[in-house]
Design a protein around this motif. Structure first.
Motif, mmCIF file in Angstrom:
data_model
loop_
_atom_site.group_PDB
_atom_site.id
_atom_site.type_symbol
_atom_site.label_atom_id
_atom_site.label_comp_id
_atom_site.label_asym_id
_atom_site.label_seq_id
_atom_site.Cartn_x
_atom_site.Cartn_y
_atom_site.Cartn_z
ATOM 1 N N PRO A 164 42.323 72.969 42.444
ATOM 2 C CA PRO A 164 41.544 71.875 43.045
ATOM 3 C C PRO A 164 42.183 71.423 44.364
ATOM 4 C CG PRO A 164 42.830 71.077 41.157
ATOM 5 C CD PRO A 164 43.239 72.492 41.408
ATOM 6 N N TYR A 165 41.504 71.698 45.467
ATOM 7 C CA TYR A 165 42.023 71.363 46.787
ATOM 8 C C TYR A 165 41.424 70.059 47.301
ATOM 9 C CZ TYR A 165 44.241 75.920 47.489
ATOM 10 O OH TYR A 165 45.052 77.028 47.392
ATOM 11 N N ARG A 166 42.256 69.255 47.954
ATOM 12 C CA ARG A 166 41.780 68.103 48.719
ATOM 13 C C ARG A 166 41.218 68.643 50.036
ATOM 14 N NH1 ARG A 166 44.314 62.609 48.099
ATOM 15 N NH2 ARG A 166 45.145 62.525 45.963
ATOM 16 N N THR A 167 39.949 68.463 50.264
ATOM 17 C CA THR A 167 39.310 69.100 51.412
ATOM 18 C C THR A 167 39.445 68.296 52.694
ATOM 19 O OG1 THR A 167 37.194 68.120 50.731
ATOM 20 C CG2 THR A 167 37.650 70.387 50.027
ATOM 21 N N ASN A 168 39.908 67.049 52.600
ATOM 22 C CA ASN A 168 40.093 66.233 53.793
ATOM 23 C C ASN A 168 41.485 66.481 54.352
ATOM 24 O OD1 ASN A 168 40.637 63.866 55.576
ATOM 25 N ND2 ASN A 168 38.610 63.245 54.867
#
Length: 472
Positions: A243-247
């Motif tokens: 799960p990546y933080r896209t910001n």
């Protein structure tokens, strides 16, 4: 001497019959995705006009003449496009002729095993003509216009070998991501059995479960969890859910599935620039965003059972079957044949028998020591409820509960003596610590933070990090 391909190749490929899926292609049910033509015109200047013959019906004599022309004007940069053609062309005669030519030229006895030829290529120094990126763009935009955007003009800045990027058999987002999917309560999730596998994540008190039986059909969810924009990427082929933080620095990257693979690991793309991103590393590797020091941070996630996750998190939400897509979401249906064997659908440059290909490992890596990676056999962790180690500059302690789920924390000098397999760990001084998704909390008020980690198939982790240390 003719040393470059005439522009006639463009017309030849444009009029060629549809290129077939590779043998053993990454086959799932596709849904039509509107394709927008790239406004840029991609033309090829690759070596010798012979390449155009391999996609159209030609006599054996013509094919042999084309290969003779290649041979007389040979460059080692021709190996990559020739081998790539064998995996793509529907022209059986051309494929056979190329294999025979490669065998004569190299002395290798791989026959018509294009996977073996790819592995042979990838273990040689990279040698591509300066217009190999244009060749890939021209070939793949025949399948979908957007594919040309990935490669045209990208060779000089690419962070990975372009000849290792292979088509997975689907168009862009042909395996459709779940974007802001419907979530339901445990009481409403009557379709789930307690033994079903879920991927659990909690951010800022917002606990969510993403069942494998659904996510395997979509391979990505884009969601807001605890106020944080997340792209959860599931590479079914290599067993990773990250799960990546896209910001990143104020820019929210809208991610999708590119349709291409690197070392059997899916490549993501961002909608704004069509750059290709590494799933394992969370950073752009081909395209306009390369070299801008962009890297998405990733969150902790665990693989566990639905029964265990909802026991720990009674207020969790979970994916609804109402995804907007028609699939057989039964437990174990998606990729059933692939998961049932140790065989690979797409190979990598490496053969490593330290563990079976699809044996699960817990993968650990940290930004402070990017050159150090650790893989720990999950079977070893199941028999070692408390495991301590150091990865780069980061000390770790891994607790493995009764369900086999692994959680990793920063011990900050605390040494743990035992763990009850549920919610309580005890340190060497007899202090009890409460274990949850955010961290560890001691009875005296001290707190230790959770560290990100995820599982992967051994072959997939090793392909991404061949210098990794393995504990088994």
């Amino acid at each position: 001497m003719r040393t470059r391909l005439s522009l006639a190749l463009s017309a030849l490929l444009a009029s060629a019959v549809a290129i077939a899926l590779p043998v053993g292609g990454h086959a799932q049910t596709q849904e039509g995705t509107e394709q927008v033509a790239d406004p840029r015109i991609v033309e090829s200047n690759l070596p010798t006009a012979a390449f155009g013959f391999f996609f159209a019906s030609r006599s054996p004599e013509e094919l042999e003449r084309a290969l003779t022309d290649l041979d007389e004007n040979w460059s080692d940069g021709y190996y990559a496009p020739l081998i790539e053609i064998t995996a793509l062309t529907p022209n059986t005669a051309a494929r056979t002729a190329i294999f025979e030519f490669l065998g004569r030229r190299t002395g290798e006895e791989f026959g018509q095993d294009f996977q073996a030829w790819f592995q042979w290529l990838w273990n040689r120094p990279e040698r591509n003509t300066r217009d190999y990126d244009a060749f890939k763009a021209l070939i793949y935009q025949q399948l979908a216009p957007r594919f040309g955007t990935y490669f045209a003009g990208r060779q000089a800045t690419a962070q990975i070998r372009l000849d290792e990027i292979r088509w997975g058999g689907v168009v862009q987002d042909g395996i459709p991501p779940l974007r802001q999917p419907e979530m339901i309560t445990p009481d409403e999730a009557t379709y789930l059995g307690d033994d079903n596998i879920v991927f659990g994540i909690e951010i800022n008190g917002d606990a969510r479960a993403y069942p494998q039986r659904i996510l395997a059909w979509h391979e990505m969810f884009v969601d807001t969890i605890g106020g944080v924009e997340i792209a959860g990427v599931y590479c079914t082929l290599c067993g990773t859910v990250i799960p990546y933080r896209t910001n990143v620095d104020g820019t929210n990257h809208s991610m999708g599935t590119s349709g291409f693979l690197y070392r059997s690991n899916k490549l993501m793309y961002d909608q704004a620039t069509q750059s290709l991103w590494s799933t394992m590393r969370g950073e752009p590797v081909v395209g306009p965003l390369v070299g801008q020091d962009i890297r998405m941070e990733f969150e902790p996630i665990i693989t566990t059972t639905w029964g265990e996750w909802k026991r720990r998190h009674p207020d969790t939400t979970v994916l609804s079957l109402n995804t907007g897509h028609t699939r057989d979401y039964g437990e174990g249906i998606a990729y059933q044949a692939y998961f049932a064997t140790d065989e690979l659908m797409f190979n990598t440059p490496f053969n490593n028998d330290d563990l079976d290909n699809k044996r699960e490992v817990l993968g650990l890596r940290f930004a402070g020591g990017p050159g150090d990676q650790l893989a720990v056999d999950t079977a070893f962790l199941a028999s070692t409820p408390v495991y301590t180690d150091t990865v780069g500059f980061q000390d770790i302690v891994v607790f493995t509960d009764h369900s086999g789920a692994n959680r990793v924390y920063d011990p900050q000098g605390v040494s743990f003596a035992s763990y009850d397999g549920d919610r309580t760990a005890t340190d060497d001084e007899g202090v009890e610590w409460s274990l949850d998704e955010d961290g560890l909390t001691a009875s005296d008020g001290r707190a230790l933070t959770r560290l990100p980690a995820h599982r992967a198939f051994w072959f997939g982790w090793f392909a991404a990090f061949p210098e990794t240390r393995l504990v088994q």
